[in-house]
Design a protein around this motif. Structure first.
Motif, PDB file in Angstrom:
ATOM      1  N   ILE A  38       1.309 -11.295 -13.883  1.00 14.09           N
ATOM      2  CA  ILE A  38       2.716 -11.095 -13.523  1.00 14.09           C
ATOM      3  C   ILE A  38       3.620 -12.019 -14.322  1.00 14.09           C
ATOM      4  CG2 ILE A  38       4.403 -11.457 -11.674  1.00 14.09           C
ATOM      5  CD1 ILE A  38       2.472 -10.214  -9.736  1.00 14.09           C
ATOM      6  N   GLU A  40       2.811 -13.302 -17.193  1.00 13.95           N
ATOM      7  CA  GLU A  40       2.485 -13.127 -18.612  1.00 13.95           C
ATOM      8  C   GLU A  40       2.087 -14.463 -19.253  1.00 13.95           C
ATOM      9  OE1 GLU A  40       5.993 -11.283 -20.214  1.00 13.95           O
ATOM     10  OE2 GLU A  40       5.514  -9.324 -19.364  1.00 13.95           O
ATOM     11  N   GLU A  91      14.459 -15.996  -8.240  1.00  8.59           N
ATOM     12  CA  GLU A  91      13.991 -14.973  -9.186  1.00  8.59           C
ATOM     13  C   GLU A  91      13.913 -15.540 -10.596  1.00  8.59           C
ATOM     14  OE1 GLU A  91      16.862 -11.864  -8.948  1.00  8.59           O
ATOM     15  OE2 GLU A  91      16.188 -11.139  -6.987  1.00  8.59           O
ATOM     16  N   HIS A  93      13.663 -13.754 -14.695  1.00  6.15           N
ATOM     17  CA  HIS A  93      13.770 -12.508 -15.445  1.00  6.15           C
ATOM     18  C   HIS A  93      12.885 -12.577 -16.684  1.00  6.15           C
ATOM     19  CE1 HIS A  93      18.043 -12.117 -13.543  1.00  6.15           C
ATOM     20  NE2 HIS A  93      17.069 -11.961 -12.676  1.00  6.15           N
ATOM     21  N   ARG A  98      12.025  -6.917 -16.586  1.00  2.08           N
ATOM     22  CA  ARG A  98      11.247  -7.187 -15.376  1.00  2.08           C
ATOM     23  C   ARG A  98      11.859  -8.341 -14.594  1.00  2.08           C
ATOM     24  NH1 ARG A  98       6.428  -8.727 -14.479  1.00  2.08           N
ATOM     25  NH2 ARG A  98       6.245 -10.045 -16.339  1.00  2.08           N
ATOM     26  N   VAL A 100      10.865 -10.936 -11.336  1.00  2.00           N
ATOM     27  CA  VAL A 100       9.798 -11.438 -10.464  1.00  2.00           C
ATOM     28  C   VAL A 100      10.402 -12.386  -9.445  1.00  2.00           C
ATOM     29  CG1 VAL A 100       7.650 -12.764 -10.341  1.00  2.00           C
ATOM     30  CG2 VAL A 100       8.045 -11.198 -12.261  1.00  2.00           C
ATOM     31  N   ASP A 118       6.524  -8.596  -8.214  1.00  2.00           N
ATOM     32  CA  ASP A 118       7.282  -7.871  -9.231  1.00  2.00           C
ATOM     33  C   ASP A 118       8.273  -6.950  -8.528  1.00  2.00           C
ATOM     34  OD1 ASP A 118       8.240  -6.220 -11.271  1.00  2.00           O
ATOM     35  OD2 ASP A 118       6.370  -6.351 -12.398  1.00  2.00           O
ATOM     36  N   THR A 120      10.798  -5.294 -10.078  1.00  4.26           N
ATOM     37  CA  THR A 120      11.531  -4.503 -11.071  1.00  4.26           C
ATOM     38  C   THR A 120      11.929  -3.138 -10.527  1.00  4.26           C
ATOM     39  OG1 THR A 120      10.252  -5.627 -12.777  1.00  4.26           O
ATOM     40  CG2 THR A 120      11.477  -3.657 -13.427  1.00  4.26           C
ATOM     41  N   GLU A 121      10.968  -2.426  -9.932  1.00  2.00           N
ATOM     42  CA  GLU A 121      11.257  -1.076  -9.434  1.00  2.00           C
ATOM     43  C   GLU A 121      12.281  -1.114  -8.322  1.00  2.00           C
ATOM     44  OE1 GLU A 121       8.875   2.832  -7.633  1.00  2.00           O
ATOM     45  OE2 GLU A 121       7.767   1.075  -8.340  1.00  2.00           O
ATOM     46  N   THR A 124      15.709  -1.821  -9.690  1.00  2.00           N
ATOM     47  CA  THR A 124      16.259  -0.642 -10.358  1.00  2.00           C
ATOM     48  C   THR A 124      16.870   0.317  -9.347  1.00  2.00           C
ATOM     49  OG1 THR A 124      14.630  -0.833 -12.132  1.00  2.00           O
ATOM     50  CG2 THR A 124      15.712   1.311 -11.857  1.00  2.00           C
TER      51      THR A 124
END
Length: 515
Positions: A38, A40, A91, A93, A98, A100, A118, A120-121, A124
């Motif tokens: 998550i 990265e 949070e 970004h 994305r 998180v 996560d 992101t969805e 959105t």
């Protein structure tokens, strides 16, 4: 204990969210695979006992800043200290948009445990909901003021045009009048942009061949963007047609070209590309799409504001340099035309905007049979009954009609109109406002006239958008409508066509006339 340990380990390893544990000295004790994926992080560089200060540089540059849930920037060191004292939520970004969420809780023996989700969805969907709510509020606002504001503009337009005719050529007074007329045009344009964002602009869709439309406006775009900007065309959608208001599509594309030019103060290129997309999903159904892509080599848009560029009044320009309605107008127009719009950009790498419009099959009979705008639209003494409750608009419309060669009788309500028709047998046309401020509105008056004098044409006019007229007054597509504010030329064409071609479409001045 072994069974419970295995159960906890299984949960720890397989939950969807990332999880990490730091001790009282901010050193990493434990983490699960999702923590790595998550955030990265490079898995081979994480080690037990690693201080949090050594982990931060392993994050992407965008993810090194912490943001409160209300969008406020947070101090990283302060947050890390507070995580050991009480629950913290914030949070970060990541590249690609994305988001998180970090949820940290202190542990009894010191240190803290953090769950990483996560979002992101969800973000959105929330952004889409906020956009929809903003559009609804803006639609209610503009719908509420449109009638009165457009009535004012109608009076301003008409009187300035009449004044323009009476002034000597080349004089200062004429320049003053023309300057005021230009300001009124900007007011009209601003209203249309607001209505376009709220998807309530009155559009006149026609079956349009996009490649030909773009080629036809090349000279205008080159003039508008200046010599330092090169326009490139790659048109691959010949003979594919879409149903749009061609003038509004031209405005949208010109707007995008001007925006791109502004992002390239030292010059660059703007490319217009069209292509054919078959069997695509759009608005829940599969169809063929015509894609229009506008790309530039400009400075690009930071990811932090990219998601806001379609919002009304949002602008990065200085106060007075832009209204912040350009891209929102394009957005509203595309959505109202049953299409979709996407934007991608990166700082230093330019911006790309893609518009999707559903393809329609061309028929030999076009959607709107147009009449030549070059035909003589002057009257020849025909009697026009004008029904208008606003005194200023009535006086202006009367003067405009008389200047066009018509004989005019003015009344201010429906009962007066019926009395006038009973007494006069030479009325050739009734021009009536819809909102007459009385029990009988213009739509009802039109139906009453049609019931008694079926051959007498009626032309309706209003400053409200068509959808609102349908809902509030029962307007039908068969009713001829001239939108306020109208210019003298628009009034001339609308009246002439209603008199001489009562069954033909009024085109740009008719059922959906808005500019």
């Amino acid at each position: 204990l072994k069974e419970q340990s295995r159960l906890l380990e299984t949960i720890f390893e397989n939950i969807n969210d990332g999880l990490s544990v730091f001790d009282e000295n901010n050193r990493l004790i434990a983490w699960n695979p999702q923590y790595v994926s998550i955030l990265e992080l490079p898995a081979n560089q994480l080690k037990p006992g690693m201080p949090i200060e050594s982990i931060h540089p392993l994050l992407s540059q965008e993810a090194q800043d912490s943001w409160a849930l209300d969008g406020m920037a947070l101090d990283r060191d302060e947050v890390n200290q507070l995580r050991k004292q009480r629950t913290q939520r914030f949070e970060r970004h990541f590249p690609g948009g994305r988001v998180v969420e970090f949820r940290s809780n202190p542990m009894p023996d010191g240190g803290f445990v953090t769950l990483y989700s996560d979002l992101t969805e969800r973000k959105t969907i929330e952004a889409q909901l906020r956009q929809s709510q903003k559009m609804e509020v803006l639609g209610q606002l503009t719908g509420g003021v449109a009638h009165d504001f457009n009535n004012l503009l109608a009076a301003i337009f008409g009187n300035l045009q009449l004044l323009e005719d009476s002034l000597p050529a080349g004089g200062k007074q004429l320049r003053y009048a023309q300057r005021a007329l230009s300001a009124a045009e900007r007011g009209k344009s601003l209203t249309q942009r607001l209505l376009a964002f709220s998807r309530k602009q009155l559009l006149q869709p026609e079956t349009t061949e996009v490649d030909g439309l773009i080629e036809g406006m090349l000279d205008l775009m080159e003039y508008s963007v200046g010599e330092q900007t090169e326009i490139q065309l790659d048109l691959q959608a010949a003979d594919w047609w879409v149903s749009v208001d061609p003038s509004q599509l031209e405005n949208a594309l010109l707007n995008l070209a001007i925006n791109s030019s502004a992002a390239m103060p030292n010059g660059g290129s703007v490319s217009f590309k069209t292509r054919q997309l078959t069997d695509q999903l759009l608005n829940g159904r599969r169809c063929d799409l015509l894609a229009i892509t506008v790309s530039d080599t400009g400075c690009g848009i930071p990811q932090s504001i990219l998601r806001r560029v379609f919002e009304p009044f949002f602008t990065t320009k200085e106060i007075g340099e832009g209204s912040g309605l350009g891209l929102s107008m394009v957005y509203g127009f595309v959505k109202q035309s049953n299409g979709d719009i996407h934007i991608t950009s990166a700082e230093g790498k330019g911006t790309q905007i893609e518009i999707w419009l559903p393809r329609v099959i061309e028929t030999t009979t076009q959607a709107n049979s147009t009449l030549s705008t070059q035909e003589n639209t002057k009257g020849s003494g025909q009697h026009v009954l004008l029904v208008e409750d606003d005194a200023q608009v009535a006086q202006t419309a009367e003067a405009l009609l008389e200047s066009l060669g018509y004989q005019v009788t003015v009344v201010n309500h429906a009962a007066g109109a019926m009395d006038a028709l009973d007494k006069a047998n030479d009325v050739a046309l009734v021009l009536t406002d819809i909102n007459l401020g009385s029990a009988v509105n213009g739509v009802q008056l039109s139906d009453m006239i049609n019931a008694r004098w079926s051959a007498l044409p009626v032309l309706l006019t209003s400053g409200l958008h068509k959808q609102q007229l349908k809902q509030r007054y029962g307007l039908l597509d068969s009713h001829a409508l001239l939108a306020k504010p109208y210019t003298r030329d628009e009034l001339a064409v609308a009246v002439h066509r209603r008199l001489n071609h009562p069954t033909a479409s009024l085109g740009g001045q008719g059922n959906d006339a808005s500019g």
